[in-house]
Design a protein around this motif. Structure first.
Motif, PDB file in Angstrom:
ATOM      1  N   THR A 105       0.831  -1.209   0.000  1.00 21.61           N
ATOM      2  CA  THR A 105       0.000   0.000   0.000  1.00 21.61           C
ATOM      3  C   THR A 105       0.861   1.253   0.000  1.00 21.61           C
ATOM      4  N   MET A 106       1.869   1.274   0.871  1.00 22.60           N
ATOM      5  CA  MET A 106       2.718   2.454   0.981  1.00 22.60           C
ATOM      6  C   MET A 106       3.519   2.684  -0.299  1.00 22.60           C
ATOM      7  N   ALA A 107       4.055   1.606  -0.878  1.00 19.17           N
ATOM      8  CA  ALA A 107       4.854   1.753  -2.098  1.00 19.17           C
ATOM      9  C   ALA A 107       3.990   2.245  -3.251  1.00 19.17           C
ATOM     10  N   GLY A 108       2.789   1.667  -3.409  1.00 19.53           N
ATOM     11  CA  GLY A 108       1.899   2.096  -4.480  1.00 19.53           C
ATOM     12  C   GLY A 108       1.435   3.523  -4.295  1.00 19.53           C
ATOM     13  N   THR A 109       1.117   3.897  -3.058  1.00 22.08           N
ATOM     14  CA  THR A 109       0.671   5.260  -2.776  1.00 22.08           C
ATOM     15  C   THR A 109       1.761   6.270  -3.092  1.00 22.08           C
ATOM     16  N   GLU A 110       3.008   5.937  -2.759  1.00 23.55           N
ATOM     17  CA  GLU A 110       4.101   6.877  -3.029  1.00 23.55           C
ATOM     18  C   GLU A 110       4.300   7.085  -4.527  1.00 23.55           C
ATOM     19  N   SER A 146      -7.126  10.161  -2.993  1.00 24.57           N
ATOM     20  CA  SER A 146      -7.204   9.169  -4.070  1.00 24.57           C
ATOM     21  C   SER A 146      -5.902   8.383  -4.208  1.00 24.57           C
ATOM     22  N   SER A 147      -4.758   9.020  -3.912  1.00 20.76           N
ATOM     23  CA  SER A 147      -3.484   8.299  -4.005  1.00 20.76           C
ATOM     24  C   SER A 147      -3.440   7.171  -2.981  1.00 20.76           C
ATOM     25  N   TRP A 148      -3.921   7.429  -1.765  1.00 17.84           N
ATOM     26  CA  TRP A 148      -3.996   6.378  -0.750  1.00 17.84           C
ATOM     27  C   TRP A 148      -5.009   5.309  -1.143  1.00 17.84           C
ATOM     28  N   ALA A 149      -6.140   5.741  -1.705  1.00 20.85           N
ATOM     29  CA  ALA A 149      -7.177   4.782  -2.092  1.00 20.85           C
ATOM     30  C   ALA A 149      -6.699   3.857  -3.210  1.00 20.85           C
TER      31      ALA A 149
END
Length: 317
Positions: A105-110, A146-149
């Motif tokens: 989640t963190m890598a994709g959000t970044e 939206s970036s977190w979602a």
């Protein structure tokens, strides 16, 4: 393989870490612990100044504060496992799916967040007069949410696909954490769906953001070169140089980590096995440690806010 020998990730995995390199474990324990403290301190200070200093209540610093919070969350989801693994070789982890979900989640959000920060810099430099209108609060807050979602949704898909697989043998992961690619190697079933979904995810979180960021910086560079004065060009470039530096380090490490060729030589394979563990360490620790340093050194507003915060603390004491 008999069905009775199959297991689920929920049953627990064994993390090898650096158990094959005992001489490195003590050195890496101290190094990683110190780096983690720097990450907490540096990113924590950035979050404080972006919240407390009214001069930093702008879209750029809102994104920066979220990036710092994301870096703290990402390292906290993995560093305790690193350190515990050095103290207890062949550490058993029962919450592998949770750790996998959080890190993905963190890598994709970044990845998404960095592209949104590039858009912010594009509007600020290429369309400065309309910047307050385009990057208003009703715009940049949903962008961040939206970036977190997006990162969370992708992680839910990959984690759920992974935990449905049967695993056999002793469930030994040759890694520091439950890295999804290392876990998939242990599956006793067809993982073609996982491979396809990972390929699609790479396009979404690597290909698309890199293309978007590259296009944004082409327009930014063209606009900067059209500025008649050298001082004006310098000031314009300084507003995006920190973000550009972070993007190069972040994506450069990712492409190197997943794009380097595999060695067929046994000795080379051993060295590659070690590098496959250490490169994610660089990605997971050095980048979050460098982010606040890069942004604070290259941004006079952040440096001024940090100085004010330190001065207030000293005066209060």
């Amino acid at each position: 393989m008999e069905k009775g020998n199959w297991s689920s990730p929920m049953a627990g995995f064994i993390l090898l870490g650096l158990s094959a390199y005992p001489k490195l474990e003590k050195m890496f324990f101290v190094l990683i612990f110190l780096m983690y403290l720097v990450i907490l301190l540096g990113n924590g200070v950035l979050i404080l100044v972006t919240v407390l200093d009214s001069r930093l209540h702008k879209p750029m610093y809102f994104f920066l504060g979220n990036l710092s919070f994301l870096d703290i969350c990402y390292t906290t989801s993995s560093v305790p496992l690193f350190l515990d693994g050095f103290l207890d070789p062949r550490k058993t982890i029962s919450a592998c799916a949770v750790q996998m979900f959080l890190s993905f989640t963190m890598a994709g959000t970044e990845c998404v967040l960095l592209s949104m920060m590039a858009f912010d810099r594009y509007v600020a430099i290429c369309n400065p007069l309309r910047y307050p209108v385009i990057m208003s609060k009703p715009t940049y807050v949903p962008m961040e949410v939206s970036s977190w979602a997006i990162g969370g949704r992708a992680s839910v898909i990959h984690t759920s696909l992974t935990i449905q697989l049967p695993f056999c043998g002793d469930n030994v992961i040759n890694h520091f954490t439950c890295e999804i690619l290392a876990v998939l190697k242990l599956a006793c079933a067809d993982i073609s769906i996982n491979v396809i979904s990972m390929g699609v995810t790479n396009v979404i979180f690597l290909g698309a953001p890199v293309l978007f960021i590259s296009t944004s910086y082409v327009f930014i560079i063209v606009t900067i070169l059209r500025i008649p004065s050298a001082e004006g060009r310098r000031k314009a470039f300084s507003t995006c140089s920190a973000h550009f530096t972070v993007v190069v380090i972040f994506y450069g490490t990712l492409f190197f980590m997943y794009g380097k060729p595999k060695s067929k030589d046994p000795l080379g394979a051993d060295r590659q096995d070690l590098s496959d563990k250490l490169i994610p360490l660089f990605y997971g620790l050095v980048i979050p440690m460098l982010n606040p340093i890069i942004y604070s050194l290259r941004n006079k507003d952040v440096k001024a806010a940090v100085r004010n915060l330190v001065a207030q603390k000293c005066f209060a004491q």
